[in-house]
Scaffold this motif. Structure first.
Motif, short mmCIF file in Angstrom:
data_model
loop_
_atom_site.label_atom_id
_atom_site.label_comp_id
_atom_site.label_asym_id
_atom_site.label_seq_id
_atom_site.Cartn_x
_atom_site.Cartn_y
_atom_site.Cartn_z
N SER A 1 25.03 -30.61 4.48
CA SER A 1 25.07 -31.65 3.60
C SER A 1 24.60 -32.95 4.42
O SER A 1 24.41 -32.83 5.48
CB SER A 1 26.54 -32.08 3.11
OG SER A 1 27.43 -32.03 4.23
N GLY A 2 24.55 -34.09 3.62
CA GLY A 2 23.93 -35.27 4.41
C GLY A 2 22.77 -35.60 4.29
O GLY A 2 21.95 -35.05 3.23
N HIS A 3 22.06 -36.81 4.69
CA HIS A 3 20.75 -37.00 4.46
C HIS A 3 20.35 -38.10 5.34
O HIS A 3 20.98 -38.30 6.22
CB HIS A 3 20.44 -37.52 2.97
CG HIS A 3 21.68 -38.90 2.65
ND1 HIS A 3 21.44 -40.04 3.07
CD2 HIS A 3 22.68 -38.79 1.83
CE1 HIS A 3 22.19 -40.91 2.56
NE2 HIS A 3 22.96 -40.08 2.10
N ILE A 4 19.04 -38.63 5.26
CA ILE A 4 18.40 -39.23 6.58
C ILE A 4 19.23 -40.67 6.49
O ILE A 4 19.05 -41.22 7.33
CB ILE A 4 16.90 -39.65 5.81
CG1 ILE A 4 16.40 -40.34 6.86
CG2 ILE A 4 16.89 -40.37 4.73
CD1 ILE A 4 14.55 -40.51 7.01
N GLY A 5 19.76 -41.19 5.38
CA GLY A 5 20.62 -42.51 5.54
C GLY A 5 21.71 -42.61 6.79
O GLY A 5 21.93 -43.53 6.82
N LEU A 6 22.31 -41.43 6.98
CA LEU A 6 23.30 -41.43 7.86
C LEU A 6 22.71 -41.69 9.15
O LEU A 6 23.36 -41.99 10.27
CB LEU A 6 24.06 -39.95 8.05
CG LEU A 6 24.96 -39.77 6.90
CD1 LEU A 6 25.20 -38.17 6.61
CD2 LEU A 6 26.24 -40.68 7.11
N GLY A 7 21.33 -41.60 9.43
CA GLY A 7 20.93 -42.18 10.78
C GLY A 7 20.79 -43.66 10.71
O GLY A 7 19.72 -44.34 10.60
N THR A 8 22.00 -44.24 10.90
CA THR A 8 21.67 -45.90 10.72
C THR A 8 22.79 -46.06 11.88
O THR A 8 23.70 -45.44 12.38
CB THR A 8 22.36 -46.24 9.56
OG1 THR A 8 22.34 -47.60 9.43
CG2 THR A 8 23.76 -45.90 9.14
N SER A 9 22.39 -47.32 12.46
CA SER A 9 23.12 -48.01 13.64
C SER A 9 24.54 -48.09 13.36
O SER A 9 25.39 -48.54 12.24
CB SER A 9 22.71 -49.40 13.62
OG SER A 9 23.45 -50.23 14.85
N GLY A 10 25.46 -47.40 14.28
CA GLY A 10 27.06 -47.24 14.27
C GLY A 10 27.40 -46.05 13.57
O GLY A 10 28.59 -45.74 13.75
#
Length: 294
Positions: free
Chosen positions: A221-230
């Motif tokens: 699961s998950g997507h590219i948006g989880l690659g965010t600061s913090g």
């Protein structure tokens, strides 16, 4: 079409997690759900300490203690009123000094889970800190290492807590742990397994959770948006909170990864995949966790 998962890998799904339920506290007071001590932060990145600490509370840890540099500890305490905020000595660069261990001895001996790394700065200084902290944790305490606590890490440093440590690297940190170039990590499952074996630790790497005994779980699961600061700080806090509640290292890593990615999926559907904030994962996490309970 996605690549089939080999038979030696378990896919992390809600049904799988419901068959691996988290420990239930025996009493209703907060001490029954464990104490998490987070050591991290710096003058430039105090928010990482906040994100990790609140993450631990959001998955049910009972007591939160935040140890940060003296220049930011008060501000962190004001922003996380649920925590005990500890002001400890800092380096010239504004990160936590290894002399902080002298101020934390009692807390290190009594916490069920100790998270080291979010927001720290300076490789050499941090490795001195990690080595001294690991020597002081309780004999049954679980340890999570994240961010700068992973840079320059050596297997002998974590040997005192072998079997009760979780590493939560990003891809660059995993490459450093394995002394490889980042571009050589095209097989994350193999990288997670190699790091787990090398450090005798559970490794959570971008949805690939490896145990030193060779077991591997994959969360798709998950997507590219989880690659965010913090975002990584939040994940490490979720894992630490679950460990404090009594989960095993592998169980905490699998549950933490799935809560993290599922929260991101929901935020992506409600806000857009690119643009939600790591702090918003914190609000979504307890809702996801509640739905996963058997």
């Amino acid at each position: 079409m996605s690549t089939p998962i080999p038979p030696d890998r378990r896919v992390v799904t809600p049904a799988f997690l419901r068959g691996w339920p988290l420990p239930e506290p025996e009493r209703g007071d907060k001490s029954a759900r464990g104490t998490v001590l987070v050591v991290g932060g710096s003058r430039g990145t105090p928010g990482a300490l906040l994100l990790a600490g609140v993450g631990a509370l959001r998955v049910g840890a009972g007591v939160l203690q935040l140890a940060g540099p003296e220049s930011v500890a008060t501000a962190v305490g004001i922003n996380v009123p649920e925590a005990l905020a500890l002001s400890v000595p800092e380096t010239d660069k504004g990160s936590v000094s290894d002399t902080a261990v002298d101020f934390l001895s009692d807390l290190l001996g009594s916490a069920q889970a100790v998270l080291i790394g979010p927001g720290l700065f300076g490789v050499e200084e941090t490795q001195r800190l990690v080595a001294r902290l690991v020597e002081k944790v309780g004999q049954e305490a679980m340890v999570v290492l994240d961010a700068y606590a992973l840079r320059g890490l050596r297997p002998e440093t974590v040997a005192p807590v072998a079997g009760r440590v979780v590493l939560t690297p990003n891809v660059a940190e995993a490459a450093a742990l394995l002394e490889r170039d980042r571009h050589e990590l095209d097989d994350l499952a193999e990288a997670a397994r190699s790091a787990a074996a090398k450090y005798d630790a559970v490794v959570s790497l971008f949805g690939h959770i490896a145990d030193p005994d060779g077991r591997l779980w994959v969360d798709e699961s998950g997507h590219i948006g989880l690659g965010t600061s913090g975002s990584g700080d939040v994940l490490s806090g979720l894992v630490a909170g679950l460990l404090a509640r009594g989960a095993s290292p592998a169980q905490a890593a699998c549950w933490g990864a799935h809560v993290h990615t599922t929260a991101g999926e929901r935020l992506g559907a409600r806000i857009t995949q690119l643009g939600f904030l790591a702090r918003e994962i914190l609000d979504e996490a307890p809702l996801v966790l509640d739905e996963l309970q058997p």
